[in-house]
Write a protein that holds these residues in place. Structure first.
Motif, short mmCIF file in Angstrom:
data_model
loop_
_atom_site.label_atom_id
_atom_site.label_comp_id
_atom_site.label_asym_id
_atom_site.label_seq_id
_atom_site.Cartn_x
_atom_site.Cartn_y
_atom_site.Cartn_z
N ILE A 179 35.94 30.43 39.35
CA ILE A 179 35.84 31.11 40.64
C ILE A 179 37.05 31.99 40.87
O ILE A 179 36.93 33.14 41.30
CB ILE A 179 35.67 30.09 41.79
CG1 ILE A 179 34.28 29.45 41.71
CG2 ILE A 179 35.86 30.77 43.15
CD1 ILE A 179 34.08 28.29 42.65
N ASN A 180 38.24 31.49 40.55
CA ASN A 180 39.46 32.28 40.71
C ASN A 180 39.45 33.51 39.81
O ASN A 180 39.88 34.60 40.23
CB ASN A 180 40.71 31.44 40.44
CG ASN A 180 40.99 30.47 41.56
OD1 ASN A 180 40.65 30.72 42.71
ND2 ASN A 180 41.59 29.36 41.24
N ILE A 181 38.98 33.37 38.58
CA ILE A 181 38.88 34.51 37.67
C ILE A 181 37.93 35.55 38.27
O ILE A 181 38.22 36.74 38.28
CB ILE A 181 38.39 34.07 36.27
CG1 ILE A 181 39.48 33.27 35.56
CG2 ILE A 181 37.98 35.29 35.42
CD1 ILE A 181 39.01 32.60 34.27
N TYR B 174 39.19 39.25 39.18
CA TYR B 174 38.78 40.35 38.31
C TYR B 174 37.41 40.94 38.63
O TYR B 174 37.03 41.96 38.05
CB TYR B 174 38.80 39.90 36.84
CG TYR B 174 40.17 39.52 36.36
CD1 TYR B 174 41.08 40.48 35.97
CD2 TYR B 174 40.57 38.18 36.32
CE1 TYR B 174 42.35 40.13 35.53
CE2 TYR B 174 41.83 37.82 35.87
CZ TYR B 174 42.71 38.81 35.49
OH TYR B 174 43.96 38.46 35.05
N GLY B 175 36.63 40.29 39.48
CA GLY B 175 35.31 40.80 39.82
C GLY B 175 34.23 40.43 38.82
O GLY B 175 33.07 40.76 39.02
N THR C 111 37.34 39.62 27.93
CA THR C 111 38.43 40.59 27.82
C THR C 111 39.59 40.24 28.76
O THR C 111 40.70 40.72 28.57
CB THR C 111 37.95 42.02 28.10
OG1 THR C 111 37.38 42.08 29.40
CG2 THR C 111 36.93 42.47 27.07
N ILE C 112 39.34 39.39 29.72
CA ILE C 112 40.38 38.97 30.67
C ILE C 112 41.52 38.25 29.94
O ILE C 112 42.67 38.34 30.35
CB ILE C 112 39.77 38.06 31.76
CG1 ILE C 112 38.85 38.89 32.65
CG2 ILE C 112 40.84 37.36 32.57
CD1 ILE C 112 37.95 38.07 33.53
N ILE C 113 41.20 37.58 28.85
CA ILE C 113 42.24 36.81 28.14
C ILE C 113 43.14 37.69 27.29
O ILE C 113 44.11 37.21 26.73
CB ILE C 113 41.63 35.68 27.28
CG1 ILE C 113 40.73 36.25 26.20
CG2 ILE C 113 40.93 34.67 28.13
CD1 ILE C 113 40.27 35.22 25.19
N PHE C 114 42.81 38.97 27.17
CA PHE C 114 43.60 39.90 26.37
C PHE C 114 44.07 41.07 27.22
O PHE C 114 43.62 42.21 27.03
CB PHE C 114 42.81 40.40 25.16
CG PHE C 114 42.30 39.30 24.29
CD1 PHE C 114 43.19 38.55 23.52
CD2 PHE C 114 40.96 38.99 24.24
CE1 PHE C 114 42.73 37.52 22.72
CE2 PHE C 114 40.49 37.96 23.44
CZ PHE C 114 41.39 37.23 22.68
N PRO C 115 44.96 40.83 28.17
CA PRO C 115 45.41 41.92 29.04
C PRO C 115 46.16 43.01 28.27
O PRO C 115 46.26 44.13 28.76
CB PRO C 115 46.34 41.22 30.04
CG PRO C 115 46.76 39.96 29.38
CD PRO C 115 45.63 39.57 28.47
#
Length: 144
Positions: free
Chosen positions: A38-40, A44-45, A50-54
């Motif tokens: 939920i926080n992710i 990020y919407g 891909t969130i894990i590779f900023p």
């Protein structure tokens, strides 16, 4: 007062017993994972690997990562075709360049078969994504 102390001790013993119960530990872990998702989503919407590779800034590389997570192992032409569906256009030369960069970064693996290169998400990337999701890997409980 002794009666009250005995009752309090009994309640404390019961609480301690239930808080250390493996099933309740598992339920707490699931709830923590759900809250993490939920926080992710809020931050990020969307929930995307891909969130894990900023460190991956360009949109084509990010889309390639999502495609490989979604479809599994693909060759350059298949990845290019999927990018064309979402972007409207895609160049095999650019896709190859982005894939080479992702292989160098350890996010994507390349398996060369005869005259074809097959790309897939690396084990490192999968483990990192599962950790973000809070999923146990080989009995390793992810604790906060």
């Amino acid at each position: 007062m002794d009666d009250l102390e005995k009752r309090i001790r009994k309640v404390e013993d019961l609480l301690e017993k239930y808080l250390e119960n493996d099933y309740l530990v598992y339920i707490r872990h699931i709830l923590a994972s759900y809250l993490r998702l939920i926080n992710i989503y809020v931050e990020y919407g969307k929930i995307s690997p891909t969130i894990i590779f900023p460190e991956i800034k360009d949109s084509i590389s990010r889309e390639i990562i999502e495609i490989l997570f979604s479809y599994g192992s693909l060759n350059t032409s298949q990845i290019t075709d999927e990018l064309k569906k979402s972007r409207g256009k895609a160049s095999r030369r650019i896709v190859r360049e982005k894939l080479n960069n992702l292989v160098e970064a350890g996010i994507v693996e390349c398996d060369e078969r005869k005259n074809e290169r097959i790309y897939s998400i690396s084990e490192y990337a999968v483990k990192k994504w599962l950790k973000v999701l809070g999923i146990n890997i080989k009995g390793d409980v992810h604790k906060e």
